[in-house]
Design a protein around this motif. Structure first.
Motif, PDB file in Angstrom:
ATOM      1  N   GLN A  73       0.827  -1.206   0.000  1.00  0.00           N
ATOM      2  CA  GLN A  73       0.000   0.000   0.000  1.00  0.00           C
ATOM      3  C   GLN A  73       0.866   1.263   0.000  1.00  0.00           C
ATOM      4  N   ARG A  74       1.962   1.244   0.736  1.00  0.00           N
ATOM      5  CA  ARG A  74       2.847   2.401   0.775  1.00  0.00           C
ATOM      6  C   ARG A  74       3.464   2.655  -0.601  1.00  0.00           C
ATOM      7  N   THR A  75       3.860   1.578  -1.267  1.00  0.00           N
ATOM      8  CA  THR A  75       4.425   1.720  -2.608  1.00  0.00           C
ATOM      9  C   THR A  75       3.367   2.194  -3.604  1.00  0.00           C
ATOM     10  N   GLN A  76       2.162   1.665  -3.502  1.00  0.00           N
ATOM     11  CA  GLN A  76       1.081   2.081  -4.400  1.00  0.00           C
ATOM     12  C   GLN A  76       0.793   3.574  -4.252  1.00  0.00           C
ATOM     13  N   GLY A  77       0.756   4.064  -3.018  1.00  0.00           N
ATOM     14  CA  GLY A  77       0.524   5.483  -2.788  1.00  0.00           C
ATOM     15  C   GLY A  77       1.649   6.340  -3.345  1.00  0.00           C
ATOM     16  N   PHE A  78       2.868   5.885  -3.153  1.00  0.00           N
ATOM     17  CA  PHE A  78       4.038   6.610  -3.640  1.00  0.00           C
ATOM     18  C   PHE A  78       4.009   6.710  -5.165  1.00  0.00           C
ATOM     19  N   ASP A  79       3.737   5.572  -5.805  1.00  0.00           N
ATOM     20  CA  ASP A  79       3.686   5.552  -7.272  1.00  0.00           C
ATOM     21  C   ASP A  79       2.556   6.433  -7.804  1.00  0.00           C
ATOM     22  N   ALA A  80       1.411   6.427  -7.110  1.00  0.00           N
ATOM     23  CA  ALA A  80       0.283   7.249  -7.544  1.00  0.00           C
ATOM     24  C   ALA A  80       0.631   8.729  -7.482  1.00  0.00           C
ATOM     25  N   ALA A  81       1.329   9.142  -6.425  1.00  0.00           N
ATOM     26  CA  ALA A  81       1.716  10.550  -6.301  1.00  0.00           C
ATOM     27  C   ALA A  81       2.690  10.959  -7.406  1.00  0.00           C
ATOM     28  N   LEU A  82       3.646  10.088  -7.706  1.00  0.00           N
ATOM     29  CA  LEU A  82       4.664  10.428  -8.708  1.00  0.00           C
ATOM     30  C   LEU A  82       4.070  10.602 -10.101  1.00  0.00           C
ATOM     31  N   LYS A  83       2.916  10.017 -10.357  1.00  0.00           N
ATOM     32  CA  LYS A  83       2.270  10.173 -11.665  1.00  0.00           C
ATOM     33  C   LYS A  83       1.867  11.622 -11.931  1.00  0.00           C
ATOM     34  N   ASN A  84       1.789  12.422 -10.871  1.00  0.00           N
ATOM     35  CA  ASN A  84       1.462  13.841 -11.026  1.00  0.00           C
ATOM     36  C   ASN A  84       2.663  14.665 -11.482  1.00  0.00           C
ATOM     37  N   TYR A  85       3.832  14.032 -11.549  1.00  0.00           N
ATOM     38  CA  TYR A  85       5.059  14.746 -11.887  1.00  0.00           C
ATOM     39  C   TYR A  85       5.750  14.026 -13.048  1.00  0.00           C
ATOM     40  N   PRO A  86       5.391  14.388 -14.273  1.00  0.00           N
ATOM     41  CA  PRO A  86       5.920  13.676 -15.444  1.00  0.00           C
ATOM     42  C   PRO A  86       7.427  13.779 -15.612  1.00  0.00           C
ATOM     43  N   ASN A  87       8.061  14.725 -14.938  1.00  0.00           N
ATOM     44  CA  ASN A  87       9.516  14.874 -15.045  1.00  0.00           C
ATOM     45  C   ASN A  87      10.276  13.915 -14.132  1.00  0.00           C
ATOM     46  N   ILE A  88       9.520  13.169 -13.278  1.00  0.00           N
ATOM     47  CA  ILE A  88      10.163  12.303 -12.292  1.00  0.00           C
ATOM     48  C   ILE A  88       9.970  10.837 -12.670  1.00  0.00           C
ATOM     49  N   LYS A  89      11.033  10.070 -12.564  1.00  0.00           N
ATOM     50  CA  LYS A  89      10.986   8.630 -12.839  1.00  0.00           C
ATOM     51  C   LYS A  89      11.565   7.852 -11.654  1.00  0.00           C
ATOM     52  N   LYS A  90      10.837   6.840 -11.220  1.00  0.00           N
ATOM     53  CA  LYS A  90      11.384   5.951 -10.179  1.00  0.00           C
ATOM     54  C   LYS A  90      12.270   4.929 -10.864  1.00  0.00           C
ATOM     55  N   VAL A  91      13.534   4.929 -10.529  1.00  0.00           N
ATOM     56  CA  VAL A  91      14.501   4.111 -11.254  1.00  0.00           C
ATOM     57  C   VAL A  91      14.916   2.855 -10.501  1.00  0.00           C
ATOM     58  N   ALA A  92      14.579   2.748  -9.209  1.00  0.00           N
ATOM     59  CA  ALA A  92      14.964   1.553  -8.455  1.00  0.00           C
ATOM     60  C   ALA A  92      14.107   1.424  -7.198  1.00  0.00           C
ATOM     61  N   ARG A  93      13.921   0.184  -6.793  1.00  0.00           N
ATOM     62  CA  ARG A  93      13.207  -0.124  -5.557  1.00  0.00           C
ATOM     63  C   ARG A  93      13.835  -1.355  -4.933  1.00  0.00           C
ATOM     64  N   GLN A  94      14.061  -1.312  -3.638  1.00  0.00           N
ATOM     65  CA  GLN A  94      14.626  -2.441  -2.902  1.00  0.00           C
ATOM     66  C   GLN A  94      13.832  -2.630  -1.622  1.00  0.00           C
ATOM     67  N   ALA A  95      13.501  -3.856  -1.290  1.00  0.00           N
ATOM     68  CA  ALA A  95      12.754  -4.144  -0.064  1.00  0.00           C
ATOM     69  C   ALA A  95      13.705  -4.550   1.046  1.00  0.00           C
ATOM     70  N   ALA A  96      13.517  -3.967   2.226  1.00  0.00           N
ATOM     71  CA  ALA A  96      14.292  -4.332   3.415  1.00  0.00           C
ATOM     72  C   ALA A  96      13.355  -5.034   4.406  1.00  0.00           C
ATOM     73  N   ASP A  97      13.773  -5.110   5.675  1.00  0.00           N
ATOM     74  CA  ASP A  97      13.018  -5.893   6.662  1.00  0.00           C
ATOM     75  C   ASP A  97      12.599  -5.096   7.890  1.00  0.00           C
ATOM     76  N   PHE A  98      12.556  -3.772   7.788  1.00  0.00           N
ATOM     77  CA  PHE A  98      12.199  -2.934   8.924  1.00  0.00           C
ATOM     78  C   PHE A  98      13.208  -3.032  10.074  1.00  0.00           C
ATOM     79  N   THR A  99      14.454  -3.378   9.761  1.00  0.00           N
ATOM     80  CA  THR A  99      15.498  -3.439  10.782  1.00  0.00           C
ATOM     81  C   THR A  99      16.667  -2.551  10.364  1.00  0.00           C
ATOM     82  N   VAL A 100      17.462  -2.146  11.345  1.00  0.00           N
ATOM     83  CA  VAL A 100      18.636  -1.324  11.063  1.00  0.00           C
ATOM     84  C   VAL A 100      19.585  -2.059  10.120  1.00  0.00           C
ATOM     85  N   GLU A 101      19.800  -3.352  10.415  1.00  0.00           N
ATOM     86  CA  GLU A 101      20.759  -4.143   9.633  1.00  0.00           C
ATOM     87  C   GLU A 101      20.325  -4.269   8.170  1.00  0.00           C
TER      88      GLU A 101
END
Length: 345
Positions: free
Chosen positions: A193-221
């Motif tokens: 859901q967080r990613t979906q919201g982020f992607d939806a917002a970026l569609k309002n800015y045609p000059n911006i492209k998301k070029v990478a995404r990496q999933a972590a585990d909610f930990t510092v490490e």
């Protein structure tokens, strides 16, 4: 911090605006010349009918979850008419079910439950409701609305949406802007859901492209390891959105180790360390989007109102709402002082 215009508006104000209102005197044990009365249609902070609230949550193995417990405990202490029966948090489904059944057998007046797994604990929520004990379902939602009287929680989609709009506004005049995303656990619906919201917002800015995404585990490490991978793969980008301030501690370590300062970073949740970094303004972290643990304090408010048969101050209805979704405010240098007292460690 904003002040509310009436004491009867305090409960609704906390739930509606989330973290910003928690520590502004929303509850008090100060004496009053006016006699306490149970006839008021809306809850306020004057002592009324005694209410025993059972609280059951998962193991506090994350800064945000520990803040949930602290908010619940501290809120309950502010009311002379509230007794809090709190269980030892557990991520084991069977153990948490057992803890909640113990609270049911104790005949608490109201239950507040943040389930380790909403689907798996739906039946025990139904059990409490059938026993005549109203349930305030906190954040992770049960599968059936029959398992709770009221749900209160954060807005994961809105969190991504607001992060995307903040970054979008900062980069809207930059040609061919590039952003990357450090997500949380991908097997969780909230992460999607967080990613979906982020992607939806970026569609309002045609000059911006998301070029990478990496999933972590909610930990510092994991934040440090995954951010290192992103930095190695992406030599040039303009902004980073990190879903979680705890894993953001690791991400910032990786960024410092790489000697990178050529982009802006937006975090998520509202950790004290993030607020402090934003205030210092000497690094890449410029903002964080709240997922306020103050929802646990508001859940105690709602449970107290339920136990006293009252509604929410500031609303016309005699009953509390069936659901309350908190707003994911963006905290940056302009308003960080307001939110600093709500930051979790």
């Amino acid at each position: 911090m904003p002040e509310f215009t009436s004491r009867r508006g305090l409960l609704f104000g906390t739930a509606a605006v989330g973290a910003g209102a928690l520590l502004t005197g929303c509850t008090s044990n100060e004496s009053s010349d006016e006699p306490a009365s149970d006839d008021q249609p809306a809850a306020d902070d004057k002592p009324g009918k005694q209410v025993t609230i059972g609280f059951a949550g998962p193991q506090a193995d994350h800064g945000w979850l520990n803040a949930i417990n602290d908010n619940a405990k501290n809120r309950a202490k502010k009311y002379k008419d509230v007794t809090l029966e709190i269980t030892e948090g557990s991520n084991d489904t069977a153990q948490q079910i057992g803890q909640i059944e113990t609270l049911i057998n104790k005949k608490v007046d109201v239950l507040v439950v943040l389930p380790a797994d909403g689907k798996a604990l739906t039946q025990v929520g139904l059990q409490a409701m059938r026993a005549g004990i109203p349930v305030v379902n906190l954040d992770r939602i049960f599968n059936s609305p029959q398992a709770y009287r009221c749900w209160i929680g954060g807005d994961n989609y809105g969190m991504g949406l607001n992060a995307g709009h903040y970054i979008g506004e900062k980069l809207k005049n930059k040609k061919n802007a590039r952003v990357i995303e450090l997500a949380g656990l991908d097997n969780l619906e909230l992460t999607k859901q967080r990613t979906q919201g982020f992607d939806a917002a970026l569609k309002n800015y045609p000059n911006i492209k998301k070029v990478a995404r990496q999933a972590a585990d909610f930990t510092v490490e994991s934040g440090q390891a995954k951010m290192s991978q992103l930095l190695q793969a992406q030599s040039n980008f303009d902004a980073l959105w990190n879903h979680d301030d705890d894993q953001g501690v690791g991400a910032l370590r990786a960024i410092d180790q790489a000697g990178r300062d050529d982009f802006l970073m937006v975090g998520g949740a509202g950790a004290l360390s993030a607020f402090q970094a934003i205030k210092a303004d000497d690094g890449v972290l410029k903002a964080t989007v709240l997922y306020p643990p103050t929802m646990a304090a508001s859940a105690i408010d709602l449970a107290r109102a339920l136990g006293q048969g009252k509604g929410v101050g500031g609303l016309a209805e005699f009953e509390i709402p069936a659901s309350l979704t908190l707003y994911s405010a963006v905290v940056d240098k302009e308003n960080v002082d307001q939110y600093m007292p709500t930051g979790f460690k």
